[in-house]
Each structure stands twice: as C-alpha cells, then as structure tokens.
Scaffold this motif. Sequence first.
Motif, short mmCIF file in Angstrom:
data_model
loop_
_atom_site.label_atom_id
_atom_site.label_comp_id
_atom_site.label_asym_id
_atom_site.label_seq_id
_atom_site.Cartn_x
_atom_site.Cartn_y
_atom_site.Cartn_z
N ILE A 166 10.36 -36.03 -11.27
CA ILE A 166 9.57 -35.21 -10.36
C ILE A 166 10.52 -34.31 -9.60
CG2 ILE A 166 7.81 -35.15 -8.57
CD1 ILE A 166 7.16 -38.06 -9.20
N TYR A 167 10.35 -33.01 -9.74
CA TYR A 167 11.18 -32.03 -9.05
C TYR A 167 10.32 -31.30 -8.02
CZ TYR A 167 13.79 -32.76 -13.43
OH TYR A 167 14.43 -33.30 -14.52
N ALA A 168 10.73 -31.40 -6.76
CA ALA A 168 10.02 -30.74 -5.67
C ALA A 168 10.72 -29.41 -5.38
CB ALA A 168 10.00 -31.62 -4.43
N PHE A 169 9.99 -28.33 -5.52
CA PHE A 169 10.53 -26.98 -5.30
C PHE A 169 10.18 -26.52 -3.89
CE2 PHE A 169 10.71 -25.22 -9.94
CZ PHE A 169 11.69 -26.14 -10.24
N ARG A 170 11.19 -26.40 -3.04
CA ARG A 170 10.99 -25.80 -1.72
C ARG A 170 11.05 -24.28 -1.88
NH1 ARG A 170 14.87 -29.83 1.90
NH2 ARG A 170 13.44 -31.64 1.85
N ILE A 171 9.89 -23.70 -1.96
CA ILE A 171 9.76 -22.30 -2.36
C ILE A 171 9.82 -21.39 -1.14
CG2 ILE A 171 8.27 -20.65 -3.54
CD1 ILE A 171 7.02 -23.10 -5.00
N GLY A 172 10.63 -20.33 -1.25
CA GLY A 172 10.69 -19.32 -0.21
C GLY A 172 9.45 -18.43 -0.25
N ASN A 173 9.44 -17.42 0.57
CA ASN A 173 8.30 -16.49 0.66
C ASN A 173 8.10 -15.80 -0.69
OD1 ASN A 173 7.69 -13.27 1.84
ND2 ASN A 173 6.23 -14.92 2.07
N VAL A 174 6.94 -16.04 -1.30
CA VAL A 174 6.69 -15.54 -2.65
C VAL A 174 6.24 -14.09 -2.60
CG1 VAL A 174 5.39 -15.88 -4.77
CG2 VAL A 174 6.06 -17.86 -3.41
N ILE A 175 6.91 -13.26 -3.39
CA ILE A 175 6.65 -11.82 -3.43
C ILE A 175 6.04 -11.47 -4.78
CG2 ILE A 175 7.70 -9.53 -3.39
CD1 ILE A 175 7.65 -10.90 -0.67
N ASP A 176 4.81 -10.98 -4.77
CA ASP A 176 4.17 -10.49 -5.99
C ASP A 176 4.71 -9.10 -6.31
OD1 ASP A 176 2.54 -10.41 -8.18
OD2 ASP A 176 0.67 -10.76 -7.09
N VAL A 177 4.41 -8.66 -7.50
CA VAL A 177 4.95 -7.38 -7.96
C VAL A 177 4.58 -6.24 -7.02
CG1 VAL A 177 4.88 -5.72 -9.86
CG2 VAL A 177 4.93 -8.17 -10.35
N ASN A 178 3.36 -6.24 -6.49
CA ASN A 178 2.91 -5.15 -5.63
C ASN A 178 3.38 -5.29 -4.19
OD1 ASN A 178 1.47 -3.95 -7.77
ND2 ASN A 178 -0.29 -5.28 -7.39
N ASP A 179 3.97 -6.41 -3.83
CA ASP A 179 4.36 -6.63 -2.44
C ASP A 179 5.60 -5.86 -2.03
OD1 ASP A 179 2.26 -8.36 -1.98
OD2 ASP A 179 3.41 -10.15 -2.52
N TYR A 180 6.34 -5.33 -2.99
CA TYR A 180 7.56 -4.61 -2.63
C TYR A 180 7.27 -3.35 -1.82
CZ TYR A 180 10.21 -7.76 -5.59
OH TYR A 180 10.79 -8.89 -6.13
N GLU A 181 6.05 -2.85 -1.93
CA GLU A 181 5.70 -1.67 -1.14
C GLU A 181 5.71 -1.97 0.36
OE1 GLU A 181 0.81 -1.99 -1.27
OE2 GLU A 181 1.86 -0.88 -2.85
N ASN A 182 5.68 -3.25 0.74
CA ASN A 182 5.71 -3.62 2.16
C ASN A 182 7.11 -3.72 2.72
OD1 ASN A 182 2.85 -3.96 2.30
ND2 ASN A 182 3.06 -5.96 1.33
N PHE A 183 8.13 -3.66 1.88
CA PHE A 183 9.48 -3.89 2.36
C PHE A 183 9.95 -2.86 3.39
CE2 PHE A 183 9.58 -7.38 -0.28
CZ PHE A 183 10.84 -8.00 -0.30
N PRO A 184 9.59 -1.57 3.27
CA PRO A 184 9.99 -0.64 4.34
C PRO A 184 9.48 -1.07 5.72
CG PRO A 184 9.36 0.60 2.40
CD PRO A 184 9.02 -0.84 2.12
#
Length: 301
Positions: free
Chosen positions: A183-201
């Motif tokens: 059993i591997y538990a993944f502590r996942i960071g903030n997930v960015i979908d393909v369209n979310d990069y437009e929010n980076f500015p």
Amino acid sequence: MSKKRVIVTGGSGMAGKWVVKDLVDNGYEVVNLDIVPMKDRLVRTVITDLTDAGQVFNALSMTTVQHEFSPSIRPEPIDAIVHFAAIPRIMTHPDNEVFRINVMGTYNVLDAASKLGIKKVIIASSETTYGVVFADLYRDPLYFPLDENYPTNDRHPTDSYATSKVINETTARMFHERSGMDIYAFRIGNVIDVNDYENFPKFFADPEFRRRITWSYIDVRDLAQACRLGIEKDGLGFEIFNVAADDVSSDIPTQELLNRFYPNVPVKKELGEFETLLSNEKIKRVLGFKQQHNWRMYVKA
C-alpha cells in the motif's frame, strides 16, 4: 501476456480521469468506481458508494471487461487499485461528512482488497497532512522541505480533511501489517489540470495566495505517471511518497519566498533556486518518477 487489471476509484474526477487515461494508454484494463460516469466514457464506470462496505466488496469482485457482450464476462483477479475517490477539500461539505466519507471510503476499499487478495493499493493522501494548509490561521511547519519523515502524529493537522488523510495512512499501515499487501500512500501536492496554467499569472501577482500550500503543484499527467510507476513497483510494503513537481509554482525564487513568508522555519538542506518545498526526492529515488510538465512550459514568467 494478459493485461493487468486495475480498479480506479474516483476516475470521473479531475485527477482520476488522467490516471485512467494513462493506464489505458499503457495497456492496462481499467474499471472506474465512482458515483457518476466518466464524461468521455473511456472505460466502464460502476456506480458505487464507497462508504457502503457491501457495494465496495461487490464492485471489487466484478468483471473488468468493458462490455456485457464480451466473449467472457467472468470476473478475473484484480492486480491493483488506485483509490482517489474522496471529498477533495474542506468547505464544500459539512466537516463531519468530509471526515466520514474519506475515512470510511478508504477503510472499505482496503478491507475488501485485503479479503479479496488484491496485492497492491495506491491511496491518495495529501500535503495537508503536514498541518499547514487548512489550519485556522497561518501556521508554520516544523521545518522545510516537507518530507515523508515529518512527524504528522506529533504535529497534528487541525481540520477534518487533513485528519482524515492522517487516519487513512494509519489504516493503510494496519492493513499492510495484517495482510502483507503493498500500500503506497501518495501525499499529493496541489493538482494542476491542463487548463489551470492560465491562472499562474494571478499566482505570480499575489504570491501570498499560495502560501498555505507552500507553492506546491503537480501536473495531472505527472500524477498519473506516478500512479503507474507505483503499480509497476512491487514489494515495498507500506510506504508514503510526496508527489510534487520539482519546482515551486511561483516566479519568485524559493529562498525569497521563505524569507518573506516563513522567516522562522528551519531549512534542513540547501535548496535550488526554485526548488519545491514539498520534497519529491523519495518518489524520484524509489519509483523513478521524473517530472514531465512544469509551468514554464505553458506560462511566460
């Protein structure tokens, strides 16, 4: 050689759909367990309430073929489960429901998997287990970078979501001790979908906005890659892995972010110019993870 059969829970969600796609593209036979079907119908969805133990046990023992008119619809053994289904954050449901659904869903999946002899489960844990993200007020961590040895049991989170994830990690360890399953538990960071990069500015204009998540991020496609690597790596027992990009989601160097927003937090190692504060060293070393997508590929700083 027959295809490996994988169950993905939450495959209709933003991250889950990319996990499903990556597995299908790499030759896996996949079924999705969710409360709604996948929009693109890439794989078959079994509508399942994961808080109902009977439904979970039955769904995990069903056939994984894609059509009821297939030559054989006899159930075959499941090779792995990727468990992503959950309430993904606070403030969308009452706190007790966030806790109940996340804890009982994970318990039921692991319980059924262990009794059905499924040898590999990857569960979605979270960076919130470090107790910083959803604290009532800004809270300093004990040190940076945040790594898998961080004492989450000594420095408890204070919200229902993160607490559910800490409990799920404990539950996962228990089922490994009981059954020997990986059993591997993944502590996942903030997930960015393909369209979310437009929010980076916008993120760049207000660096404090992402202070709580210590500017972490992970592209959905890289998260999917991590899941596949976890499926392909056997024999680790119970392990926790941070899943994060190599860099921060800011155009400000890491040390400057620390000086401005976390001046009193000890730093345990020398950091690269834009190095992540959610350490991904372990998943790179143990599973061979390599980031394929970073914000600089899609956003002009």
